[in-house]
Design a protein around this motif. Structure first.
Motif, PDB file in Angstrom:
ATOM      1  N   SER A 222       0.804  -1.226   0.000  1.00  0.00           N
ATOM      2  CA  SER A 222       0.000   0.000   0.000  1.00  0.00           C
ATOM      3  C   SER A 222       0.837   1.277   0.000  1.00  0.00           C
ATOM      4  O   SER A 222       0.359   2.335  -0.405  1.00  0.00           O
ATOM      5  CB  SER A 222      -0.942   0.017   1.213  1.00  0.00           C
ATOM      6  N   VAL A 223       2.083   1.182   0.453  1.00  0.00           N
ATOM      7  CA  VAL A 223       2.937   2.367   0.549  1.00  0.00           C
ATOM      8  C   VAL A 223       3.753   2.511  -0.725  1.00  0.00           C
ATOM      9  O   VAL A 223       4.333   1.538  -1.221  1.00  0.00           O
ATOM     10  CB  VAL A 223       3.871   2.266   1.772  1.00  0.00           C
ATOM     11  N   ARG A 224       3.824   3.732  -1.250  1.00  0.00           N
ATOM     12  CA  ARG A 224       4.621   4.021  -2.434  1.00  0.00           C
ATOM     13  C   ARG A 224       5.869   4.810  -2.050  1.00  0.00           C
ATOM     14  O   ARG A 224       5.945   5.382  -0.951  1.00  0.00           O
ATOM     15  CB  ARG A 224       3.792   4.802  -3.456  1.00  0.00           C
ATOM     16  N   CYS A 225       6.799   4.863  -2.968  1.00  0.00           N
ATOM     17  CA  CYS A 225       8.035   5.601  -2.700  1.00  0.00           C
ATOM     18  C   CYS A 225       7.754   7.060  -2.357  1.00  0.00           C
ATOM     19  O   CYS A 225       8.420   7.648  -1.498  1.00  0.00           O
ATOM     20  CB  CYS A 225       8.959   5.518  -3.913  1.00  0.00           C
ATOM     21  N   SER A 226       6.770   7.640  -3.027  1.00  0.00           N
ATOM     22  CA  SER A 226       6.442   9.043  -2.766  1.00  0.00           C
ATOM     23  C   SER A 226       5.943   9.274  -1.347  1.00  0.00           C
ATOM     24  O   SER A 226       5.992  10.393  -0.846  1.00  0.00           O
ATOM     25  CB  SER A 226       5.388   9.522  -3.765  1.00  0.00           C
ATOM     26  N   ASP A 227       5.460   8.217  -0.687  1.00  0.00           N
ATOM     27  CA  ASP A 227       4.949   8.348   0.678  1.00  0.00           C
ATOM     28  C   ASP A 227       6.071   8.419   1.711  1.00  0.00           C
ATOM     29  O   ASP A 227       5.872   8.984   2.792  1.00  0.00           O
ATOM     30  CB  ASP A 227       4.026   7.178   1.017  1.00  0.00           C
ATOM     31  N   SER A 341      17.059   3.105   5.945  1.00  0.00           N
ATOM     32  CA  SER A 341      16.406   3.558   7.185  1.00  0.00           C
ATOM     33  C   SER A 341      14.973   4.006   6.922  1.00  0.00           C
ATOM     34  O   SER A 341      14.082   3.774   7.740  1.00  0.00           O
ATOM     35  CB  SER A 341      17.202   4.700   7.811  1.00  0.00           C
ATOM     36  N   ASP A 342      14.741   4.647   5.793  1.00  0.00           N
ATOM     37  CA  ASP A 342      13.378   5.074   5.455  1.00  0.00           C
ATOM     38  C   ASP A 342      12.455   3.872   5.318  1.00  0.00           C
ATOM     39  O   ASP A 342      11.304   3.897   5.759  1.00  0.00           O
ATOM     40  CB  ASP A 342      13.378   5.858   4.141  1.00  0.00           C
ATOM     41  N   VAL A 343      12.952   2.808   4.694  1.00  0.00           N
ATOM     42  CA  VAL A 343      12.144   1.601   4.509  1.00  0.00           C
ATOM     43  C   VAL A 343      11.825   0.967   5.852  1.00  0.00           C
ATOM     44  O   VAL A 343      10.676   0.574   6.119  1.00  0.00           O
ATOM     45  CB  VAL A 343      12.871   0.597   3.595  1.00  0.00           C
ATOM     46  N   HIS A 348       7.509   0.210  10.534  1.00  0.00           N
ATOM     47  CA  HIS A 348       7.291   0.205  11.987  1.00  0.00           C
ATOM     48  C   HIS A 348       6.675   1.486  12.511  1.00  0.00           C
ATOM     49  O   HIS A 348       6.746   1.773  13.684  1.00  0.00           O
ATOM     50  CB  HIS A 348       8.614  -0.050  12.716  1.00  0.00           C
ATOM     51  N   ARG A 349       6.024   2.232  11.649  1.00  0.00           N
ATOM     52  CA  ARG A 349       5.378   3.457  12.109  1.00  0.00           C
ATOM     53  C   ARG A 349       4.001   3.547  11.497  1.00  0.00           C
ATOM     54  O   ARG A 349       3.721   2.895  10.490  1.00  0.00           O
ATOM     55  CB  ARG A 349       6.196   4.689  11.728  1.00  0.00           C
ATOM     56  N   PRO A 350       3.097   4.371  12.084  1.00  0.00           N
ATOM     57  CA  PRO A 350       1.780   4.556  11.476  1.00  0.00           C
ATOM     58  C   PRO A 350       1.909   5.088  10.063  1.00  0.00           C
ATOM     59  O   PRO A 350       2.882   5.763   9.717  1.00  0.00           O
ATOM     60  CB  PRO A 350       1.099   5.591  12.399  1.00  0.00           C
ATOM     61  N   ALA A 351       0.919   4.793   9.239  1.00  0.00           N
ATOM     62  CA  ALA A 351       0.970   5.190   7.824  1.00  0.00           C
ATOM     63  C   ALA A 351       1.022   6.699   7.661  1.00  0.00           C
ATOM     64  O   ALA A 351       1.669   7.232   6.776  1.00  0.00           O
ATOM     65  CB  ALA A 351      -0.235   4.623   7.079  1.00  0.00           C
ATOM     66  N   GLN A 352       0.313   7.445   8.533  1.00  0.00           N
ATOM     67  CA  GLN A 352       0.298   8.899   8.421  1.00  0.00           C
ATOM     68  C   GLN A 352       1.346   9.479   9.349  1.00  0.00           C
ATOM     69  O   GLN A 352       1.176   9.564  10.549  1.00  0.00           O
ATOM     70  CB  GLN A 352      -1.095   9.445   8.799  1.00  0.00           C
ATOM     71  N   GLY A 354       5.039  12.280   9.220  1.00  0.00           N
ATOM     72  CA  GLY A 354       5.876  13.147   8.397  1.00  0.00           C
ATOM     73  C   GLY A 354       7.164  12.476   7.990  1.00  0.00           C
ATOM     74  O   GLY A 354       7.572  11.461   8.541  1.00  0.00           O
ATOM     75  N   HIS A 355       7.830  13.036   6.996  1.00  0.00           N
ATOM     76  CA  HIS A 355       9.077  12.500   6.482  1.00  0.00           C
ATOM     77  C   HIS A 355      10.222  13.429   6.858  1.00  0.00           C
ATOM     78  O   HIS A 355      10.068  14.646   6.954  1.00  0.00           O
ATOM     79  CB  HIS A 355       9.001  12.378   4.957  1.00  0.00           C
ATOM     80  N   PRO A 356      11.395  12.885   7.072  1.00  0.00           N
ATOM     81  CA  PRO A 356      12.548  13.722   7.377  1.00  0.00           C
ATOM     82  C   PRO A 356      12.933  14.566   6.169  1.00  0.00           C
ATOM     83  O   PRO A 356      12.566  14.284   5.052  1.00  0.00           O
ATOM     84  CB  PRO A 356      13.653  12.702   7.715  1.00  0.00           C
ATOM     85  N   ASP A 357      13.723  15.571   6.418  1.00  0.00           N
ATOM     86  CA  ASP A 357      14.039  16.532   5.380  1.00  0.00           C
ATOM     87  C   ASP A 357      15.412  16.345   4.735  1.00  0.00           C
ATOM     88  O   ASP A 357      15.737  16.980   3.756  1.00  0.00           O
ATOM     89  CB  ASP A 357      13.966  17.970   5.949  1.00  0.00           C
TER      90      ASP A 357
END
Length: 360
Positions: A222-227, A341-343, A348-352, A354-357
């Motif tokens: 369900s998760v895409r790279c853009s997410d 690390s992003d993968v 292991h985190r909720p779908a919603q 934020g992403h690091p910068d």
């Protein structure tokens, strides 16, 4: 603990043991007394006032209140439909052995279709055949009446002893434990629950492990790279100096820079190890090097589309040795970066979230 003990029913506390046993005593006694009175008042003296399958039903509704087999419709519908199946077979099938088999099989088929599976319903079907009961009233008086009264008694008893029936399921934690933690976690949860569960420990562990696997697979699909990609990506140009690129890596605490052209298309990638390829040069000399990044970068770069699913990234990171993968849009322009690390964070985190910068 012996193998026989391990395979048996789990132990319960003294209070629960006493509560369940006393509830069954009072419940079955009340069902019998009321049914006997109704049988006498109705004048149906040729019918029994209490049937044996009610004893099996009592085990489920008092000792296994969490079981779907003990829901009110399961008890009443299962016993009644099972009896009707038995009466039908007693009427229309001659050989008792064949009638018995057809009755139990028919009862199971009816209960499954009506979504009221209840094991004593099979016993009710067999009882009707063995006693050669052909009176249709028997399915309603005493069987349906016994079943309804038993459910009512169980509801009242569980309410009086502060054990709602059907018993609510405890809220599960958001993240399942790993396989090594499941054994102790299951024991602790069952002990806290305080009731007998109609599922053995090994099966419960298997279900939890399978649920964990399915949850990960659903997340991957369900998760895409853009997410999960990092959007504010530090980059380098091919004519940038090694010194500038190394300074950028150290300043932002990152490990790789995608090298892009004027159209932001990825033409290479460079890491700190690439920039320090001269073992004889001092660190201070490397920071002053005017060598262009193009001379040190890796030109064959693995990139992924922003629309690509997370499940497709696992082989790239696991099998090819990649640690950083640039993300591009439909025009092959750089739009982000994904790291191992992003993968892992995405799993292991909720779908919603934020992403690091910055890349790490």
């Amino acid at each position: 603990m012996s193998a026989v003990q391990a395979a048996g029913s789990p132990r319960v506390g003294i209070a629960e043991w006493f509560r369940v046993s006393l509830g069954a005593v009072l419940g079955v006694a009340a069902v019998g007394a009321i049914s006997q009175w109704v049988e006498g008042a109705s004048g149906w003296t040729q019918l029994a006032w209490l049937v044996a399958p009610i004893g099996a039903s009592a085990v489920i509704v008092f000792a296994l209140p969490s079981s779907p087999l003990g829901r009110p419709w399961s008890v009443i519908g299962g016993n009644t439909l099972g009896t009707l199946a038995g009466i039908t077979c007693a009427l229309w099938i001659g050989p008792p052995w064949l009638a018995a088999g057809m009755a139990v099989g028919g009862a199971i088929a009816l209960m499954l279709q009506a979504r009221c599976l209840h094991p004593p319903g099979g016993a009710a079907a067999l009882l009707a055949v063995l006693t050669h009961t052909t009176d249709w009233r028997f399915a309603f008086m005493p069987v349906a009446l016994n079943s309804a009264l038993l459910v009512l008694c169980a509801l009242l008893w569980h309410a009086a002893t502060r054990r709602p029936h059907p018993a609510p399921q405890p809220a599960a934690d958001a993240v399942l434990p790993n396989a090594d933690e499941l054994s102790s976690a299951i024991d602790a949860a069952v002990a806290r629950y305080g009731e007998v569960l109609d599922i053995d420990r090994a099966t419960l562990r298997g279900l939890l492990e399978d649920a964990q696997t399915q949850a990960y697979q659903q997340r991957l699909d369900s998760v895409r790279c853009s997410d999960i990609m990092q959007r504010d990506v530090q980059t380098a140009r091919p004519d940038d100096s090694v010194a500038d690129a190394l300074h950028r890596l150290e300043e932002h605490g990152i490990k790789a820079l995608p090298v892009i052209d004027a159209q932001r298309q990825v033409i290479g990638i460079v890491t700190a190890a690439d920039l320090r390829t001269d073992p004889d040069a001092a660190p201070s000399a490397m920071r002053e090097s005017a060598t262009p990044v193009a001379a040190r970068m890796t030109r064959r770069v693995q990139v992924v589309s922003a629309a690509r699913h997370l499940s497709e990234l696992i082989p790239l990171f696991a099998g090819s040795g990649h640690h950083h993968i640039p993300v591009v849009d439909d025009a092959a322009r750089l739009v982000g970066m994904i790291t191992q690390s992003d993968v892992m964070r995405a799993l292991h985190r909720p779908a919603q979230q934020g992403h690091p910068d910055t890349t790490g």
